[in-house]
Design a protein around this motif. Structure first.
Motif, mmCIF file in Angstrom:
data_model
loop_
_atom_site.group_PDB
_atom_site.id
_atom_site.type_symbol
_atom_site.label_atom_id
_atom_site.label_comp_id
_atom_site.label_asym_id
_atom_site.label_seq_id
_atom_site.Cartn_x
_atom_site.Cartn_y
_atom_site.Cartn_z
ATOM 1 N N ARG A 113 0.818 -1.216 0.000
ATOM 2 C CA ARG A 113 0.000 0.000 0.000
ATOM 3 C C ARG A 113 0.845 1.255 0.000
ATOM 4 O O ARG A 113 0.709 2.112 0.873
ATOM 5 N N LEU A 114 1.773 1.321 -0.921
ATOM 6 C CA LEU A 114 2.640 2.485 -1.028
ATOM 7 C C LEU A 114 1.844 3.696 -1.480
ATOM 8 O O LEU A 114 0.748 3.567 -2.014
ATOM 9 N N ASP A 115 2.421 4.873 -1.285
ATOM 10 C CA ASP A 115 1.761 6.082 -1.766
ATOM 11 C C ASP A 115 2.005 6.243 -3.266
ATOM 12 O O ASP A 115 2.657 5.417 -3.900
ATOM 13 N N LEU A 116 1.468 7.346 -3.828
ATOM 14 C CA LEU A 116 1.546 7.541 -5.277
ATOM 15 C C LEU A 116 2.972 7.446 -5.798
ATOM 16 O O LEU A 116 3.251 6.788 -6.805
ATOM 17 N N VAL A 117 3.906 8.111 -5.089
ATOM 18 C CA VAL A 117 5.288 8.107 -5.569
ATOM 19 C C VAL A 117 5.888 6.706 -5.483
ATOM 20 O O VAL A 117 6.567 6.237 -6.403
ATOM 21 N N GLY A 118 5.608 6.003 -4.382
ATOM 22 C CA GLY A 118 6.117 4.647 -4.238
ATOM 23 C C GLY A 118 5.584 3.720 -5.311
ATOM 24 O O GLY A 118 6.325 2.913 -5.884
#
Lengths: 213, 213, 213
Positions: free
Chosen positions: C32-37
């Protein structure tokens, strides 16, 4: 010169075979991978260091790809380990020994090849060390272990010592057989002493013993 | 031009020293490695990004190997961290700060070197970002952590912004000192704001908060 | 020849888009990484194999950097996965399918590009396999999973078979459309059969079933 590169090739193949055995044996014991997985990890362990070396000195495509003997040696080592894995696993020490053989040979061939490509002495020592520890580090990362080069007593040190002897001997114009005949055994002896006597290099001041897993 | 590459070298060494400190400090805290392990992880963190950059723009052998000052700066950083690790560890924030310094400097030097090797503007920004995050990613993989670039708020973004400013300033023919003097501090400020204020970039729609470890 | 490289580019972009989708979807589901991840992991998965290929055949800077269409395709795939991740995740099979599409296309483009750069047939097959499994392996290492290429039944094998067919067809001077039109579907069919029927390649003699995680 021709003699030198002949010897370099033979040593490289010996190291490749030893690392192929080691990587495959590690794979079978650690994860019980199938034939393809064992072959893959064995060849990655065997070829990773040399590919890294060749990329950094710009000897491309890497020897691994231009001379199929490397792939053959790596695969042979991996297959032997795969089919003999049951009897072999009784001898845990063999994994360490094969790793030490690969380490000892690759630090010499890595440093020698770097010199041949015009790198300076110190750089050649570093590259020899990288060649020696590269494949095993790749193996450990793939199996999600903290790499041996970080946690093992005397792993990078003997590789750098072996590479240093090889570079020193080359500067003294000793023949390639002498170079390899001294440098590789010294590296092997230091590495195995570290394993046998559990020698330690110092940890950070004020710290207890390392926690490994 | 000579002035430019002088400045590039100095900045590269500053970043290398900072990442050497950071990598070694991380090693001591996370795994309590011995001297060789700490030196190895420190130098890998310090040199990994630049080696990746030089391989991709075909500046081989990498600057790391052709100029020993890099190795010296990396090892110096790692040694300082090793011997001062006990007092330093009280200041957890220092690890983050050294990482941010390395990030800020390397995004600029990476982008600038890419331009010098003839890459286009967008590519130079990407390569600056890769240079900046490469060493830390290698560090995290070696220690079996999910890389900061994947889980950290505002890590890749400030690196790309810094590289973008550097490329933009270079297109405007601003002097290298101006380029670095603006781009690196902006990257540093964004990165540290993210840390201090725990700023978040959006997660996938309909999801709860991220689960890290 | 121009036709060939046109087709190569289109196929490469299709594979890049598929791996971008796959990598981002895996990221969203696993961590569940963020957008950049998510963007970072998606593009690394999509571009990793091709960068590895281009470094080894010395086609530098890698196509990824010289032609921005690659980055666009990778980012597009990752963004689609990010914004549609909620509905998509119901269809776990999609992750496997996108991965298989990327695998099938990249084994062909990797082998074909290696031949164009003068490598021998066997080497081209190997390089095709490396190109195909490289990005996914990088993805798994970043997420701390044992790489699919080590534990998955029939992952490396279909990639090598697809690359082998591509090299064989090229030697028979069949047109590039025929090469790709046969090799990629065969690879895809073998890979998906392995998934659907849970086919196994043999494990080491005397061993029980593999233990995965």
């Amino acid at each position: 010169m021709a003699e030198s590169s002949q010897l370099l090739l033979v040593l490289d193949l010996v190291g490749t075979f030893a690392f192929g055995l080691n990587g495959a044996l590690t794979a079978v014991r650690a994860v019980r991978l199938d034939l393809v997985g064992v072959l893959t990890l064995g060849t990655m362990t065997a070829l990773g260091g040399g590919i890294l070396r060749d990329v950094l000195i710009q000897s491309l495509p890497p020897a691994t790809f231009s001379d199929l003997a490397y792939l053959g040696a790596a695969a042979a080592g991996a297959l032997v380990a795969f089919f003999l894995s049951l009897p072999l696993e009784r001898f845990t020490v063999l994994i360490v020994v094969f790793d030490a053989i690969g380490l000892s040979v690759f630090c010499v061939t890595g440093a020698t090849k770097a010199l041949e490509f015009g790198l300076g002495g110190v750089q050649a020592v570093l590259l020899g060390g990288l060649t020696a520890v590269g494949g095993g580090t790749l193996r450990d990362v793939m199996l999600r272990k903290v790499p041996t080069v970080l946690v093992s007593d005397l792993y990078a040190v003997p590789a750098l010592v072996g590479a240093g002897i090889a570079v020193g001997a080359a500067h003294l114009d000793l023949g390639p057989l002498v170079v390899a005949g001294v440098a590789a055994p010294v590296c092997f002896a230091i590495r195995m002493s570290g394993v046998v006597f559990e020698l330690n290099v110092p940890t950070a001041p004020g710290r207890g013993s390392r926690e490994q897993d």
